[in-house]
Design a protein around this motif. Structure first.
Motif, PDB file in Angstrom:
ATOM      1  N   TYR A  79      -4.599   2.731  -3.886  1.00  0.00           N
ATOM      2  CA  TYR A  79      -5.897   2.615  -3.215  1.00  0.00           C
ATOM      3  C   TYR A  79      -6.981   2.775  -4.296  1.00  0.00           C
ATOM      4  O   TYR A  79      -6.817   3.568  -5.226  1.00  0.00           O
ATOM      5  CB  TYR A  79      -5.980   3.731  -2.159  1.00  0.00           C
ATOM      6  N   ASP A 120       5.793  11.980  -2.495  1.00  0.00           N
ATOM      7  CA  ASP A 120       4.597  11.143  -2.343  1.00  0.00           C
ATOM      8  C   ASP A 120       3.680  11.468  -3.525  1.00  0.00           C
ATOM      9  O   ASP A 120       3.079  12.543  -3.588  1.00  0.00           O
ATOM     10  CB  ASP A 120       3.904  11.432  -1.002  1.00  0.00           C
ATOM     11  N   VAL A 173       4.311  16.254  -1.198  1.00  0.00           N
ATOM     12  CA  VAL A 173       3.128  15.558  -1.709  1.00  0.00           C
ATOM     13  C   VAL A 173       2.603  16.405  -2.858  1.00  0.00           C
ATOM     14  O   VAL A 173       2.365  17.602  -2.672  1.00  0.00           O
ATOM     15  CB  VAL A 173       2.044  15.435  -0.615  1.00  0.00           C
ATOM     16  N   THR A 203      -2.237  17.209   4.266  1.00  0.00           N
ATOM     17  CA  THR A 203      -2.133  16.023   3.420  1.00  0.00           C
ATOM     18  C   THR A 203      -2.802  14.892   4.176  1.00  0.00           C
ATOM     19  O   THR A 203      -3.307  15.082   5.277  1.00  0.00           O
ATOM     20  CB  THR A 203      -0.666  15.672   3.099  1.00  0.00           C
ATOM     21  N   PHE A 204      -2.789  13.707   3.577  1.00  0.00           N
ATOM     22  CA  PHE A 204      -3.345  12.555   4.278  1.00  0.00           C
ATOM     23  C   PHE A 204      -2.418  12.178   5.448  1.00  0.00           C
ATOM     24  O   PHE A 204      -1.197  12.289   5.349  1.00  0.00           O
ATOM     25  CB  PHE A 204      -3.516  11.380   3.303  1.00  0.00           C
ATOM     26  N   ALA A 263      -2.829  -1.516  -2.601  1.00  0.00           N
ATOM     27  CA  ALA A 263      -1.582  -1.717  -3.339  1.00  0.00           C
ATOM     28  C   ALA A 263      -0.797  -0.410  -3.357  1.00  0.00           C
ATOM     29  O   ALA A 263      -1.370   0.666  -3.163  1.00  0.00           O
ATOM     30  CB  ALA A 263      -1.857  -2.173  -4.772  1.00  0.00           C
ATOM     31  N   TYR A 307      -8.275  18.421   3.461  1.00  0.00           N
ATOM     32  CA  TYR A 307      -8.691  17.589   4.582  1.00  0.00           C
ATOM     33  C   TYR A 307      -9.330  18.501   5.606  1.00  0.00           C
ATOM     34  O   TYR A 307      -8.932  19.670   5.687  1.00  0.00           O
ATOM     35  CB  TYR A 307      -7.463  16.838   5.132  1.00  0.00           C
ATOM     36  N   ASN A 333       0.857  -1.203   0.000  1.00  0.00           N
ATOM     37  CA  ASN A 333       0.000   0.000   0.000  1.00  0.00           C
ATOM     38  C   ASN A 333       0.888   1.246   0.000  1.00  0.00           C
ATOM     39  O   ASN A 333       2.116   1.143   0.129  1.00  0.00           O
ATOM     40  CB  ASN A 333      -0.970   0.000   1.195  1.00  0.00           C
ATOM     41  N   GLY A 334       0.250   2.400  -0.113  1.00  0.00           N
ATOM     42  CA  GLY A 334       1.009   3.647  -0.209  1.00  0.00           C
ATOM     43  C   GLY A 334       1.670   4.065   1.095  1.00  0.00           C
ATOM     44  O   GLY A 334       2.702   4.748   1.081  1.00  0.00           O
ATOM     45  N   THR A 335       1.085   3.676   2.215  1.00  0.00           N
ATOM     46  CA  THR A 335       1.674   4.012   3.511  1.00  0.00           C
ATOM     47  C   THR A 335       2.954   3.202   3.726  1.00  0.00           C
ATOM     48  O   THR A 335       3.990   3.745   4.147  1.00  0.00           O
ATOM     49  CB  THR A 335       0.653   3.734   4.641  1.00  0.00           C
ATOM     50  N   SER A 359       0.999   9.758  -4.433  1.00  0.00           N
ATOM     51  CA  SER A 359      -0.256   9.009  -4.275  1.00  0.00           C
ATOM     52  C   SER A 359      -1.448   9.669  -4.940  1.00  0.00           C
ATOM     53  O   SER A 359      -2.449   9.020  -5.223  1.00  0.00           O
ATOM     54  CB  SER A 359      -0.566   8.829  -2.789  1.00  0.00           C
ATOM     55  N   GLN A 360      -1.351  10.991  -5.159  1.00  0.00           N
ATOM     56  CA  GLN A 360      -2.457  11.699  -5.810  1.00  0.00           C
ATOM     57  C   GLN A 360      -2.023  12.227  -7.169  1.00  0.00           C
ATOM     58  O   GLN A 360      -2.720  13.050  -7.764  1.00  0.00           O
ATOM     59  CB  GLN A 360      -2.928  12.856  -4.904  1.00  0.00           C
ATOM     60  N   SER A 389       0.392   5.317  -4.049  1.00  0.00           N
ATOM     61  CA  SER A 389      -0.677   4.482  -3.501  1.00  0.00           C
ATOM     62  C   SER A 389      -1.578   4.105  -4.670  1.00  0.00           C
ATOM     63  O   SER A 389      -1.848   4.941  -5.526  1.00  0.00           O
ATOM     64  CB  SER A 389      -1.496   5.255  -2.472  1.00  0.00           C
ATOM     65  N   LYS A 406      -7.791   6.114  -6.068  1.00  0.00           N
ATOM     66  CA  LYS A 406      -6.743   6.946  -6.673  1.00  0.00           C
ATOM     67  C   LYS A 406      -6.864   6.902  -8.204  1.00  0.00           C
ATOM     68  O   LYS A 406      -7.539   6.027  -8.752  1.00  0.00           O
ATOM     69  CB  LYS A 406      -5.356   6.443  -6.217  1.00  0.00           C
ATOM     70  N   ALA A 456      -1.209   9.575   6.596  1.00  0.00           N
ATOM     71  CA  ALA A 456      -0.187   8.541   6.389  1.00  0.00           C
ATOM     72  C   ALA A 456       1.224   9.116   6.268  1.00  0.00           C
ATOM     73  O   ALA A 456       2.195   8.450   6.630  1.00  0.00           O
ATOM     74  CB  ALA A 456      -0.516   7.727   5.144  1.00  0.00           C
ATOM     75  N   CYS A 457       1.341  10.343   5.761  1.00  0.00           N
ATOM     76  CA  CYS A 457       2.670  10.939   5.570  1.00  0.00           C
ATOM     77  C   CYS A 457       3.383  11.089   6.911  1.00  0.00           C
ATOM     78  O   CYS A 457       4.550  10.707   7.053  1.00  0.00           O
ATOM     79  CB  CYS A 457       2.556  12.290   4.871  1.00  0.00           C
TER      80      CYS A 457
HETATM   81  C1  LIG Z   1      -3.794   7.657  -0.336  1.00  0.00           C
HETATM   82  C2  LIG Z   1      -2.602   8.349   0.195  1.00  0.00           C
HETATM   83  C3  LIG Z   1      -1.640   7.686   0.980  1.00  0.00           C
HETATM   84  C4  LIG Z   1      -1.838   6.337   1.580  1.00  0.00           C
HETATM   85  O1  LIG Z   1      -1.986   5.313   0.702  1.00  0.00           O
HETATM   86  P1  LIG Z   1      -2.608   3.903   1.164  1.00  0.00           P
HETATM   87  O2  LIG Z   1      -2.411   3.085  -0.062  1.00  0.00           O
HETATM   88  O3  LIG Z   1      -4.023   4.110   1.518  1.00  0.00           O
HETATM   89  O4  LIG Z   1      -1.789   3.414   2.298  1.00  0.00           O
HETATM   90  C5  LIG Z   1      -0.494   8.378   1.331  1.00  0.00           C
HETATM   91  N1  LIG Z   1      -0.305   9.648   0.941  1.00  0.00           N
HETATM   92  C6  LIG Z   1      -1.221  10.330   0.231  1.00  0.00           C
HETATM   93  C7  LIG Z   1      -0.955  11.749  -0.154  1.00  0.00           C
HETATM   94  C8  LIG Z   1      -2.407   9.703  -0.153  1.00  0.00           C
HETATM   95  O5  LIG Z   1      -3.315  10.400  -0.855  1.00  0.00           O
END
Ligand SMILES: *Cc1c(COP(=O)(O)O)cnc(C)c1O
Length: 368
Positions: free
Chosen positions: A182, A156, A130, A85-86, A193, A310, A59-61, A158-159, A180, A185, A88-89
């Motif tokens: 997810y 990052d 990000v 940001t999300f 993933a 957010y 996953n992205g985290t 992920s977006q 990510s 996305k 997870a960062c």
């Molecule tokens: C979705 C997202 C993540 C986390 O990804 P996961 O696959 O849900 O663990 C991390 N950083 C950003 C900016 C995200 O948008």
């Protein structure tokens, strides 16, 4: 009319048959972990991004956590992370044993380059940028600061799947970059993933070892890692969807341009600004809206779902708020934005009529 915030069915129905064929092959070969499916996706993803290595992970985290470990970041280190940001960062930095230091955003919603130098200490080891909502950060300026202070750059993405900065893809600028996949996305799996990409052989090798118990060849454990593998079925889904991502990003841009032309005259909202050197992938279409919650509720009442990305900057979350209370002044911009952010529906397959309905209802709310 009823408009959901996202609708995965529209894109998934296009790829469903191709994916089922791939999954059936995996089932019949019992090749569930690793193997050709994962290798194939990693090669294709790296090729398309024009980077040397791709390492699929769970996953992205995990991708962020493993990247920090590969760079040797841990106990006693600080990493600069955007405040909006999300979660997870920050979480990945903490899990690696280091501390996040939160940076305010600029009017493009990205990390404010002019505020970075104020946050440096002798413990600072990296800047984690990000590319928020799908738009690239100010890579050149950030790279200058990284060089000056000898810091790693972690992207990052992920977006920002196939977002561009000066015609190069996000993910190709940093020492290491993460994705990510997810489901929601721009490039989404059918489960969890993620991936790490890098041009550095040494970091790539460390990430490969780390995601699979530090195992270098059968039962030869050379480091402490974890199980963070990308599974074969998700890799197959991603490999099929990769062929469609450019078209899907194009559709997102088309929707965004309708929003911009229809809402341009509305003084009660601020539209997202796109820098001319960027290709935005519009993972999210985020506006700043007066009377945000009233607008959100009104749109919901006429069948339109929206999101907020957010609602609170990370340093204002319960886990950080006491620690960060004294630094609130530094986060002025993201705190004022957090009261106005509103994400409008945007997804491949959304029709022009649907976009027009959203814009019409927004104008109706503000009585334009
Ligand atoms: C979705 C997202 C993540 C986390 O990804 P996961 O696959 O849900 O663990 C991390 N950083 C950003 C900016 C995200 O948008």
């Amino acid at each position: 009319m009823k408009i959901s915030f996202n609708n995965l069915n529209l894109s998934n129905s296009i790829v469903e048959n191709e994916i089922l064929t791939e999954i059936l092959k995996i089932i019949r070969e019992s090749a569930f972990i690793g193997g050709e499916s994962v290798d194939d996706f990693e090669i294709k993803f790296a090729e398309k991004l024009r980077v040397k290595h791709c390492i699929g992970v769970s996953n992205g985290t995990a991708a962020l956590w493993i990247s920090l470990k590969a760079l040797g970041i841990g106990e006693g280190d600080e990493v600069i992370v955007p405040a909006n940001t999300f979660f997870a960062c920050a979480e990945a930095v903490e899990t690696a044993g280091a501390k996040p230091v939160f940076c305010d955003n600029d009017e493009y919603f990205n990390i404010d380059v002019t505020k970075l130098e104020n946050l440096m200490s002798e413990r600072t080891k990296a800047i984690m940028v990000v590319h928020l909502y799908g738009q690239a950060c100010d890579i050149d300026e950030i790279k200058v600061i990284c060089k000056k202070y000898n810091l790693f750059l972690i992207e990052d993405c992920s977006q920002a799947h196939f977002s561009k900065y000066k015609n190069e893809y996000c993910g190709s600028f940093g020492d290491i970059a993460t994705f990510s996949f997810y489901p929601g996305k721009n490039l989404g799996a059918m489960g969890d993933a993620g991936a790490i990409v890098t041009n550095n052989d040494d970091y790539a090798e460390k990430c490969r070892l780390f995601r699979n118990h530090g195992e270098a060849g059968k039962s030869n454990h050379v480091m402490i890692g974890f199980n963070c593998r990308l599974d074969a079925i998700q890799a197959a889904v991603l490999k099929v969807k990769l062929k469609y991502i450019d078209e899907w990003n194009r559709q997102r841009n088309e929707i965004a341009s309708i929003y911009v032309s229809e809402l341009g005259s509305c003084d009660n909202i601020v539209l997202p600004k796109v820098k001319s050197k960027n290709y935005h992938s519009f993972h999210l279409f985020v506006i700043l809206a007066e009377k945000r919650y009233e607008l959100k509720n009104f749109l919901q009442s006429v069948g339109i779902s929206t999101g907020i990305h957010y609602p609170l900057p990370i340093p204002l979350m319960p886990i950080y708020k006491d620690l960060w209370a004294e630094h609130i002044e530094r986060l002025r911009m993201c705190i004022s934005y957090s009261e106005k952010l509103l994400s409008l529906p945007i997804f491949p397959g959304m029709t022009k009529e649907e976009v027009m309905y959203v814009t019409k209802m927004i104008k109706q709310f503000y009585e334009l």
